[in-house]
Design a protein around this motif. Structure first.
Motif, PDB file in Angstrom:
ATOM      1  N   GLY A  63       7.564 -19.652  -9.030  1.00  7.87           N
ATOM      2  CA  GLY A  63       8.635 -19.999  -9.800  1.00  7.87           C
ATOM      3  C   GLY A  63       8.278 -19.812 -11.323  1.00  7.87           C
ATOM      4  N   ASN A  64       9.537 -19.477 -11.859  1.00  5.63           N
ATOM      5  CA  ASN A  64       9.796 -19.034 -13.324  1.00  5.63           C
ATOM      6  C   ASN A  64       9.017 -18.090 -13.730  1.00  5.63           C
ATOM      7  OD1 ASN A  64      11.090 -21.635 -13.954  1.00  5.63           O
ATOM      8  ND2 ASN A  64       8.897 -22.614 -14.106  1.00  5.63           N
ATOM      9  N   SER A  65       8.702 -17.000 -12.733  1.00  5.55           N
ATOM     10  CA  SER A  65       8.024 -15.609 -13.160  1.00  5.55           C
ATOM     11  C   SER A  65       9.438 -14.696 -13.259  1.00  5.55           C
ATOM     12  CB  SER A  65       7.176 -15.222 -12.144  1.00  5.55           C
ATOM     13  OG  SER A  65       6.090 -15.832 -12.113  1.00  5.55           O
ATOM     14  N   VAL A  66       9.198 -13.518 -14.140  1.00  5.64           N
ATOM     15  CA  VAL A  66      10.223 -12.720 -14.348  1.00  5.64           C
ATOM     16  C   VAL A  66       9.688 -11.228 -14.055  1.00  5.64           C
ATOM     17  CG1 VAL A  66      11.973 -11.692 -15.935  1.00  5.64           C
ATOM     18  CG2 VAL A  66      11.302 -14.381 -15.828  1.00  5.64           C
ATOM     19  N   ILE A  67      10.376 -10.471 -13.247  1.00  4.14           N
ATOM     20  CA  ILE A  67       9.897  -9.004 -13.098  1.00  4.14           C
ATOM     21  C   ILE A  67      11.257  -8.291 -13.730  1.00  4.14           C
ATOM     22  CG2 ILE A  67       9.624  -7.052 -11.707  1.00  4.14           C
ATOM     23  CD1 ILE A  67       7.570  -9.420 -11.560  1.00  4.14           C
ATOM     24  N   GLY A  68      11.103  -7.803 -14.925  1.00  2.63           N
ATOM     25  CA  GLY A  68      12.170  -7.082 -15.647  1.00  2.63           C
ATOM     26  C   GLY A  68      12.057  -5.490 -15.789  1.00  2.63           C
ATOM     27  N   SER A  69      12.961  -4.915 -15.455  1.00  4.83           N
ATOM     28  CA  SER A  69      12.582  -3.365 -15.388  1.00  4.83           C
ATOM     29  C   SER A  69      13.849  -2.482 -15.900  1.00  4.83           C
ATOM     30  CB  SER A  69      12.671  -2.784 -13.809  1.00  4.83           C
ATOM     31  OG  SER A  69      12.364  -1.267 -13.916  1.00  4.83           O
ATOM     32  N   ALA A  70      13.631  -1.646 -16.850  1.00  7.61           N
ATOM     33  CA  ALA A  70      14.186  -0.645 -17.527  1.00  7.61           C
ATOM     34  C   ALA A  70      14.149   0.716 -16.971  1.00  7.61           C
ATOM     35  CB  ALA A  70      14.196  -0.717 -18.992  1.00  7.61           C
ATOM     36  N   GLU A  71      12.872   0.864 -16.225  1.00  5.13           N
ATOM     37  CA  GLU A  71      12.560   2.206 -15.644  1.00  5.13           C
ATOM     38  C   GLU A  71      12.282   2.116 -14.189  1.00  5.13           C
ATOM     39  OE1 GLU A  71      10.053   4.663 -18.030  1.00  5.13           O
ATOM     40  OE2 GLU A  71      11.362   4.317 -19.842  1.00  5.13           O
ATOM     41  N   GLY A  72      11.145   1.471 -14.364  1.00  2.00           N
ATOM     42  CA  GLY A  72      10.466   1.376 -12.823  1.00  2.00           C
ATOM     43  C   GLY A  72       9.559   0.365 -12.709  1.00  2.00           C
ATOM     44  N   ILE A  73       9.482  -0.502 -11.757  1.00  2.00           N
ATOM     45  CA  ILE A  73       8.171  -1.390 -11.602  1.00  2.00           C
ATOM     46  C   ILE A  73       7.734  -1.404 -10.022  1.00  2.00           C
ATOM     47  CG2 ILE A  73       7.229  -3.755 -11.492  1.00  2.00           C
ATOM     48  CD1 ILE A  73       8.587  -4.121 -14.056  1.00  2.00           C
ATOM     49  N   THR A  74       6.543  -1.077  -9.534  1.00  2.06           N
ATOM     50  CA  THR A  74       6.241  -1.070  -7.999  1.00  2.06           C
ATOM     51  C   THR A  74       5.057  -2.260  -8.059  1.00  2.06           C
ATOM     52  OG1 THR A  74       6.642   1.039  -7.670  1.00  2.06           O
ATOM     53  CG2 THR A  74       5.251   0.028  -6.290  1.00  2.06           C
ATOM     54  N   ILE A  75       5.406  -3.330  -6.971  1.00  2.00           N
ATOM     55  CA  ILE A  75       4.269  -4.295  -6.690  1.00  2.00           C
ATOM     56  C   ILE A  75       3.856  -3.836  -5.161  1.00  2.00           C
ATOM     57  CG2 ILE A  75       3.835  -6.685  -6.522  1.00  2.00           C
ATOM     58  CD1 ILE A  75       6.009  -7.134  -8.732  1.00  2.00           C
ATOM     59  N   GLY A  76       2.672  -3.939  -4.979  1.00  3.18           N
ATOM     60  CA  GLY A  76       2.017  -3.518  -3.607  1.00  3.18           C
ATOM     61  C   GLY A  76       2.327  -4.670  -2.498  1.00  3.18           C
ATOM     62  N   ASN A  77       1.592  -4.298  -1.603  1.00  2.21           N
ATOM     63  CA  ASN A  77       1.642  -5.273  -0.415  1.00  2.21           C
ATOM     64  C   ASN A  77       0.543  -6.257  -0.870  1.00  2.21           C
ATOM     65  OD1 ASN A  77       3.274  -3.764   1.088  1.00  2.21           O
ATOM     66  ND2 ASN A  77       1.595  -2.366   1.736  1.00  2.21           N
ATOM     67  N   HIS A  78       0.683  -7.500  -0.039  1.00  2.00           N
ATOM     68  CA  HIS A  78      -0.137  -8.619  -0.122  1.00  2.00           C
ATOM     69  C   HIS A  78      -0.486  -9.281  -1.743  1.00  2.00           C
ATOM     70  CE1 HIS A  78      -0.860  -8.375   4.141  1.00  2.00           C
ATOM     71  NE2 HIS A  78      -0.893  -7.063   3.861  1.00  2.00           N
ATOM     72  N   VAL A  79       0.229  -9.035  -2.438  1.00  3.28           N
ATOM     73  CA  VAL A  79       0.111  -9.575  -3.810  1.00  3.28           C
ATOM     74  C   VAL A  79       0.761 -10.875  -4.222  1.00  3.28           C
ATOM     75  CG1 VAL A  79       0.785  -9.064  -6.328  1.00  3.28           C
ATOM     76  CG2 VAL A  79       0.560  -7.287  -4.561  1.00  3.28           C
ATOM     77  N   ILE A  80       0.203 -11.846  -4.829  1.00  8.19           N
ATOM     78  CA  ILE A  80       0.650 -12.966  -5.397  1.00  8.19           C
ATOM     79  C   ILE A  80       0.696 -12.866  -6.822  1.00  8.19           C
ATOM     80  CG2 ILE A  80       0.300 -15.595  -5.484  1.00  8.19           C
ATOM     81  CD1 ILE A  80      -1.403 -15.114  -2.917  1.00  8.19           C
ATOM     82  N   ILE A  81       1.948 -13.332  -7.340  1.00  8.32           N
ATOM     83  CA  ILE A  81       2.239 -13.308  -8.755  1.00  8.32           C
ATOM     84  C   ILE A  81       2.411 -14.829  -9.030  1.00  8.32           C
ATOM     85  CG2 ILE A  81       3.607 -12.848 -10.636  1.00  8.32           C
ATOM     86  CD1 ILE A  81       4.337 -10.033  -9.143  1.00  8.32           C
ATOM     87  N   SER A  82       1.722 -15.403  -9.896  1.00  2.20           N
ATOM     88  CA  SER A  82       1.476 -16.935 -10.047  1.00  2.20           C
ATOM     89  C   SER A  82       2.660 -17.279 -10.866  1.00  2.20           C
ATOM     90  CB  SER A  82       0.448 -17.018 -11.051  1.00  2.20           C
ATOM     91  OG  SER A  82       0.167 -18.551 -10.994  1.00  2.20           O
ATOM     92  N   ASN A  83       2.760 -18.529 -11.188  1.00  2.00           N
ATOM     93  CA  ASN A  83       4.032 -19.124 -11.843  1.00  2.00           C
ATOM     94  C   ASN A  83       3.939 -18.722 -13.252  1.00  2.00           C
ATOM     95  OD1 ASN A  83       4.860 -20.938  -9.662  1.00  2.00           O
ATOM     96  ND2 ASN A  83       3.054 -21.963  -9.836  1.00  2.00           N
ATOM     97  N   ASN A  84       5.253 -18.668 -14.041  1.00  5.33           N
ATOM     98  CA  ASN A  84       5.479 -18.339 -15.398  1.00  5.33           C
ATOM     99  C   ASN A  84       4.830 -16.727 -15.665  1.00  5.33           C
ATOM    100  OD1 ASN A  84       6.656 -20.699 -15.875  1.00  5.33           O
ATOM    101  ND2 ASN A  84       4.523 -21.793 -15.560  1.00  5.33           N
ATOM    102  N   VAL A  85       4.670 -15.888 -14.907  1.00  9.92           N
ATOM    103  CA  VAL A  85       4.334 -14.568 -15.263  1.00  9.92           C
ATOM    104  C   VAL A  85       5.547 -13.617 -15.542  1.00  9.92           C
ATOM    105  CG1 VAL A  85       2.899 -12.431 -14.409  1.00  9.92           C
ATOM    106  CG2 VAL A  85       2.121 -14.822 -13.880  1.00  9.92           C
ATOM    107  N   HIS A  86       5.358 -13.026 -16.596  1.00 11.64           N
ATOM    108  CA  HIS A  86       6.458 -11.978 -16.948  1.00 11.64           C
ATOM    109  C   HIS A  86       6.136 -10.662 -16.854  1.00 11.64           C
ATOM    110  CE1 HIS A  86       9.460 -15.276 -19.102  1.00 11.64           C
ATOM    111  NE2 HIS A  86       8.621 -15.789 -18.151  1.00 11.64           N
TER     112      HIS A  86
END
Length: 100
Positions: A63-86
């Motif tokens: 929750g409250n995390s943001v993934i913002g891309s102007a070119e390209g972002i790749t997030i792999g398999n089995h990843v946990i992105i915590s709360n409030n991460v930008h």
């Protein structure tokens, strides 16, 4: 249910996608978002300017995390992105050079 509908409409989504109440998606023309299988999205995905966001299988964006891309972002398999991460692929505001 409406949030999941938006993700299914604007992103390429794998099987067993779980969308939380605080999740949101924003995508401009010629941009793309691809979400793998068995993912939990509780944050926000923003794809601008023809960019691409790719999220692997079994990935959680809390929750409250943001993934913002102007070119390209790749997030792999089995990843946990915590709360409030930008995560952004640029800073969108140039800083002037420092004078010595």
């Amino acid at each position: 249910m409406y949030k999941k509908y938006l993700f299914m409409k604007y992103a390429e989504c794998g099987e067993n996608l779980s969308i939380g109440q605080g999740a949101n998606i924003s995508i401009e023309k010629e941009s793309s978002i691809k979400i793998g299988n068995n993912c939990d999205i509780l944050g926000m995905l923003i794809a601008k300017c023809g960019s691409k966001i790719t999220i692997g299988n079994y990935t959680t964006i809390r929750g409250n995390s943001v993934i913002g891309s102007a070119e390209g972002i790749t997030i792999g398999n089995h990843v946990i992105i915590s709360n409030n991460v930008h995560i952004y692929d640029n800073n969108n505001h140039p800083t002037p050079p420092m004078n010595d």
